[in-house]
Design an enzyme around this catalytic site. Sequence first.
Site: not given
Length: 254
Positions: A146, A159, A163
């Site tokens: 991402s 998150y 990533k």
Amino acid sequence: MDLPRTPSFRLDGRRALVTGAGRGIGLGAAAALAAAGAHVVLAARSAAEIEEAAAAIRAEGGSAEALPLDVADIADAGAKITAAGPFHALVNNAGTNRPAAFPDVTPEDFDAVMALNVRAAFFVAQAVARGMMATGISGAIVHVSSQMGHVGGARRSVYCASKWAIEGITRAMAIDLAPHGIRVNTLCPTFIETPMTQPFLADAGFKANVLEKIKLGRLGQVEDLMGAILFLCSDAATLMTGSSLLVDGGWTAE
């Protein structure tokens, strides 16, 4: 004069595994690889969904099959991947998100996101890489990361952690696997309109903030990623490993 020739983007005779393949980015990846000639194995927990997706690919002349599995079940998923392989390409796409402000993140949130986005992704890639090594395949592994693996984001501490971890894993994998001719890269999208992002983007204020940061002024579509995925899996990217391909509309440009 002998002109240089563009390497082929075709994947005829190759086998590709896509996780989280029933919808969104995973479905787009499976469709792109199948259209380039690969036999695609679509993996996800949702058996009916991936069966339908594989049937749709076959209806358009592609080659595809469904492989129901839960990537978070490391032993079972590894055994099924090994039995279904070996593969020439992996699009390691299965993932999740539980947005929350940093002070509000629970251990359950943290464990759920890291278990799928990092732990499961790591061992899926390991199973595929072992199959490549055992059969002498010079393959390609693509982790769907991402833009949040390169910047921070409000309500996305876990998150982002997952990533950023994938970005580091990718670079270390690339070093370990390069002697075997196996390339490892990440694909780093901005916000793509998918079933997973739809609930977030339904918030008008959140969507406006996202659009302000995407310099091209629009949300991403699955189709925006399909060419990049095909590139990373094809001979056109044979000198690319340990790198990140950002398809972020300019989000990380400043």
